[in-house]
Motif scaffolding. Sequence first.
Motif, PDB file in Angstrom:
ATOM      1  N   ILE A   1       2.428  11.480  -4.004  1.00  0.00           N
ATOM      2  CA  ILE A   1       1.081  10.448  -3.638  1.00  0.00           C
ATOM      3  C   ILE A   1       1.459   9.234  -4.274  1.00  0.00           C
ATOM      4  CG2 ILE A   1      -1.297  10.073  -4.564  1.00  0.00           C
ATOM      5  CD1 ILE A   1      -1.784  13.140  -4.458  1.00  0.00           C
TER       6      ILE A   1
ATOM      7  N   THR B   1      -9.400   2.156  -2.646  1.00  0.00           N
ATOM      8  CA  THR B   1      -8.947   2.866  -3.783  1.00  0.00           C
ATOM      9  C   THR B   1      -8.543   4.274  -3.294  1.00  0.00           C
ATOM     10  OG1 THR B   1     -10.669   2.039  -5.353  1.00  0.00           O
ATOM     11  CG2 THR B   1      -9.710   4.237  -5.943  1.00  0.00           C
ATOM     12  N   TRP B   2      -7.436   4.913  -3.731  1.00  0.00           N
ATOM     13  CA  TRP B   2      -6.864   6.117  -3.527  1.00  0.00           C
ATOM     14  C   TRP B   2      -7.494   7.374  -4.448  1.00  0.00           C
ATOM     15  CZ3 TRP B   2      -1.392   6.866  -1.084  1.00  0.00           C
ATOM     16  CH2 TRP B   2      -1.086   6.001  -0.244  1.00  0.00           C
TER      17      TRP B   2
ATOM     18  N   ARG C   1      -9.279   6.417   0.404  1.00  0.00           N
ATOM     19  CA  ARG C   1      -8.686   7.520   0.880  1.00  0.00           C
ATOM     20  C   ARG C   1      -8.889   8.588  -0.176  1.00  0.00           C
ATOM     21  NH1 ARG C   1      -2.361   7.296   2.690  1.00  0.00           N
ATOM     22  NH2 ARG C   1      -3.368   5.802   3.955  1.00  0.00           N
TER      23      ARG C   1
ATOM     24  N   LEU D   1      -6.268   3.864  -8.443  1.00  0.00           N
ATOM     25  CA  LEU D   1      -6.150   5.005  -8.110  1.00  0.00           C
ATOM     26  C   LEU D   1      -6.812   6.058  -9.204  1.00  0.00           C
ATOM     27  CD1 LEU D   1      -1.938   5.194  -8.257  1.00  0.00           C
ATOM     28  CD2 LEU D   1      -3.438   6.328  -6.356  1.00  0.00           C
TER      29      LEU D   1
ATOM     30  N   PHE E   1       1.634   5.528  -2.272  1.00  0.00           N
ATOM     31  CA  PHE E   1       1.184   4.524  -2.549  1.00  0.00           C
ATOM     32  C   PHE E   1       1.804   3.199  -2.682  1.00  0.00           C
ATOM     33  CE2 PHE E   1      -0.772   1.748  -5.972  1.00  0.00           C
ATOM     34  CZ  PHE E   1      -2.104   1.664  -5.381  1.00  0.00           C
TER      35      PHE E   1
END
Length: 557
Positions: A362, A463-464, A485, A442, A366
């Motif tokens: 991840i 934002t993830w 996401r 994040l 990113f």
Amino acid sequence: MLFLSFLLLALAYLIGSLPLGHWLLSRRGFESRLHNAYNLGVENVVRRVGLGAALGSAGLDAAKGFVAVLIASSLGQPELCVLAGLAAYLGHLNPPRQLFGQMPPRGRGNLVLLGVFAALSVAGQLSLWLTVPPLIVYAAVLGFGGYVSLATVAGLVVFAVLIGLSPLEIQAKLGALALLLSALWRFKENLGRILDGTEPRLGDDVPMVGKRDDEVLAAFMIHPLTLEDFWQTRRFAWMRPLVERGVLSEATVRNVASSLRPMKVGELHGIKTNDGKRIRAYLLSSPLLPEVFRDDPELATRRAIEGARLAQELGAEVFGLGAFWSVVGNKGLDVQEAVPGITVTNGGAYTSGTIKAAIPGILKHFASEGRDLSGATAAVVGANGVVAFGIARTIAPQVGKLIMVGRDLERLERSAATLRRANKTAEIVTTTDYAALREADLIFTATSDPNPVIFPEHVKPGTWIFDEGRPADVAESVALLPGVRVIPGGVVRPPGGMTTSVDLHFGEGAVPACLAETLIITATGEHGRKSLGPQTLTENINFFVEQAGKLGFEVVD
């Protein structure tokens, strides 16, 4: 005469309660108290102890019903014979605990009923027109459908109807009706499984511990997240239109769900590890809805213990606690203590392992999209918990700022102090205010809250979010924000092409990591690796990650 009648009925009950078949099978190493009616039956007894012992046990059980009725027939009262048959059947199903302790055998009682009907026929107290048709119906239903429980109930329905239409006294009619109602109560779970499609037919290959070297059996406890999940099983689906029409209130359904003991609602099929071992898993459920775990933790713990006992009776080697079950009873410790005969796990180690395996990917993804990871702000929600703190420990050295969100600020500060000592230059802040998430690029979340905790007002565009919460911590509306996401975490695909009739909400062929841990323990036999209590050993996390790779389990990105 009345006193003698009561004495004969008491004797019939005692004869029915004698554990003759159990004693015989115990001498052959078959502990009938550890297998409920799902696994019992002549076909499985034959597999375990051989034809001779199985027939001997069957003959002893049938003899109990036959002798009880034959003795009662000495008074020449057909009504008393019917009541004696009822007494023998009840004695077999509900024997005095002094004979067995706290765990009586759980046989079906069909052979006792066979003996009862044989005696009613040969003693000359009832016409063959009353006793033979029920046996014919039993054989026909069993032959066409293969369900022993359904055949038994069908035969007793015919018997109750015939007795009800006969000129016999009211005692016989009530006795026949009570016999039917007793069987319905005894087979209520079997009949529910027939509706759900999970009840085995006569002759089906039912897995049992030690029966096959290449197949192992696990059990996993689930619960509905919403009433929509409650309707999944056909035994409860009939309530849905009643609720929609206002005949039943949702509160009534929720109360009914809270009163139900654990039951088998599904199975996982088709799991086969890379080394050729097959894993079958029973899905058990006491359908408590999420708010019950918060409002009545004692009830939840009691249901989890009952679920572990059911799993043991079904022959499972390992019992996994899923979703909110994983946090009840001191995260499984109390459940294991109450049921020491089966391995209990809350799945925490492999859940942490899947996160540990997924986070590098991840973060790399990113950064590959032009995001500055070293200057990014990350937030961890639920950081008071073991899983979330593990996430915080992993990402703290790689981001510019870390926000730890939890409910206990004092505990958060102690955890943050540990991270600050290991990461001298990292900026680490703690808070109980979800509004602080607006600063994060994040977000990693892993709470045990029954409802979403992250809403659109907490998240900035772009934002993830990595959501490890089960149920989900992130409200569905968050995904509608520009550039946001939401990535589900802790999802694993077992090897071999798994199928199930129950929607676990993890996608086709996928399961939560806590269930995968249950399967891995069962496949490897490493019962000492179970996850219990708040502590998760690093060596166990590494063990499950390593074994998952060897066996063919894959983390779903």
